[in-house]
Design an enzyme around this catalytic site. Structure first.
Site, PDB file in Angstrom:
ATOM      1  N   CYS A 130      26.958 -98.778  -1.935  1.00 15.02           N
ATOM      2  CA  CYS A 130      26.511 -98.424  -3.463  1.00 15.02           C
ATOM      3  C   CYS A 130      27.546 -99.195  -4.373  1.00 15.02           C
ATOM      4  O   CYS A 130      26.689 -99.607  -5.208  1.00 15.02           O
ATOM      5  CB  CYS A 130      26.209 -96.966  -3.548  1.00 15.02           C
ATOM      6  SG  CYS A 130      27.827 -95.897  -3.120  1.00 15.02           S
ATOM      7  N   HIS A 237      27.877 -93.992 -10.417  1.00 17.65           N
ATOM      8  CA  HIS A 237      29.351 -94.768 -10.395  1.00 17.65           C
ATOM      9  C   HIS A 237      29.583 -95.681 -11.259  1.00 17.65           C
ATOM     10  O   HIS A 237      28.649 -96.432 -11.801  1.00 17.65           O
ATOM     11  CB  HIS A 237      29.195 -95.580  -8.925  1.00 17.65           C
ATOM     12  CG  HIS A 237      29.056 -94.947  -7.449  1.00 17.65           C
ATOM     13  ND1 HIS A 237      29.373 -93.494  -7.543  1.00 17.65           N
ATOM     14  CD2 HIS A 237      29.077 -95.305  -6.498  1.00 17.65           C
ATOM     15  CE1 HIS A 237      29.323 -93.153  -6.223  1.00 17.65           C
ATOM     16  NE2 HIS A 237      29.001 -94.268  -5.620  1.00 17.65           N
TER      17      HIS A 237
END
Length: 334
Positions: A130, A237
């Site tokens: 990711c 993130h």
């Protein structure tokens, strides 16, 4: 429009459920749907595209069914065992785990970056980490135009990247509870520790970013270092990315280039406190870039702040985009 038979392995997990949401949201052309999971989820019911389905237990015979595409979101061990079985049955696997990412015979694909790599798949395609996905979406146009020499990654990663156990640790922690998953309290804290530590002092997560970036950008000469930190955020993130280029650049050119690249939204107006935020990226498929400024300590240096929803773009959306490209470019095996 032709429709396809689709399986989702790990359909009841955090990423699996997000895959179902994306397939439905993007109106993926599905004829028959097969939700697969471990024995403990067998018999559960889930609603998908207006129908109720019973979850099947994943077994070695699961892919004897008429399946065109299988999206795996069930962990590396499951992928290592069952992806080759699916591939032998002419099912094209899009795998969310780390099992095949660095296998030289398996394409590692981000649709905005290296879609042509899908052409040489052998029925298994790897979905990158990711944190790597959101970074390379922004780095690809920069590398093409200015040739990146060196990358310094510093990541600030949400607990959902650890799955439900990490998520629950933060939920309990903010209420005064104790950790059960992380080695230290995550609530009101930052842990410079994602995945296991390796002999070189890096964590596995940090080495994933280094090696995957080189593979996706097709450049093993790139000098890359990384520090990955788990932070008390549920989704999204954030990454501080420091770049050094071979060639000079103008900041206005960088902003224009990123603004006109696929999958990127530039949010860079510091005078009005506008820059990418994890909570604003939640629920979105784009990669957000801001804090675009020179690194004045080196020649041709640039700093970026890159944010994305790690469960959507960092896993589910990227996998579904790959599946869409397989159909668009007639790259299925059946």
């Amino acid at each position: 429009m032709k429709k396809y038979n689709v399986a989702v392995v790990g359909a009841t997990g955090m990423v699996g459920r997000k895959v179902l949401e994306l397939l439905e949201e993007r109106n993926f052309p599905i004829e028959n749907f097969y939700p697969l999971a471990s024995a403990r989820s067998k018999g559960e019911e889930l609603t998908f595209m207006g129908k109720t389905y019973t979850v099947q237990e994943l077994t070695e015979k699961s892919f004897e069914q008429d399946i065109d595409i299988a999206i795996f979101s069930a962990g590396g061990g499951t992928s290592e065992k069952f992806s080759p079985i699916a591939a032998k049955n002419n099912v094209v696997v899009v795998d969310n785990s780390s099992a095949f990412r660095m296998d030289p015979t398996v394409p590692l694909v981000v649709p905005e970056v290296n879609p042509d790599d899908l052409k040489w798949h052998k029925n298994i395609i790897a979905n990158p980490n990711c944190s790597t996905i959101q970074a390379v979406v922004a780095l690809k146009p920069l590398h093409e135009n200015y040739k990146i020499k060196r990358i310094v990654y510093s990541t600030y990663q949400a607990v959902s990247g650890s799955g439900i156990k990490g998520y629950e640790d933060l939920e309990k922690g903010v209420k005064g509870g104790t950790n059960e998953f992380y080695p230290h309290q995550i609530a009101f804290n930052c842990l410079p520790h994602i995945d296991v530590f390796l002999d070189n002092g890096y964590t596995k997560e940090e080495m994933k970013m280094i090696e995957e970036t080189q593979k996706i950008l097709g450049d093993d000469s790139l000098k890359i270092t990384a520090t990955a930190v788990r932070v008390p955020v549920f989704y999204g993130h954030s990454e501080s990315v420091n770049l050094e280029f071979e060639t000079p650049f103008e900041l206005k050119e960088i902003r224009s280039l990123l603004s006109n690249s696929p999958g990127i939204v530039v949010e860079d107006d510091v005078a009005n406190n506008i820059y990418p935020l994890a909570r604003n990226a939640e629920g979105k498929n784009e990669v957000f870039v801001g804090r675009i400024r020179r690194d004045e300590s080196v020649e041709n240096g640039l700093n970026l702040w890159i944010v994305a929803d790690n469960i959507r773009k960092g896993a589910a959306a990227n996998a579904v985009q790959i599946a869409e490209l397989l159909i668009k470019n007639n790259l299925l095996s059946r």
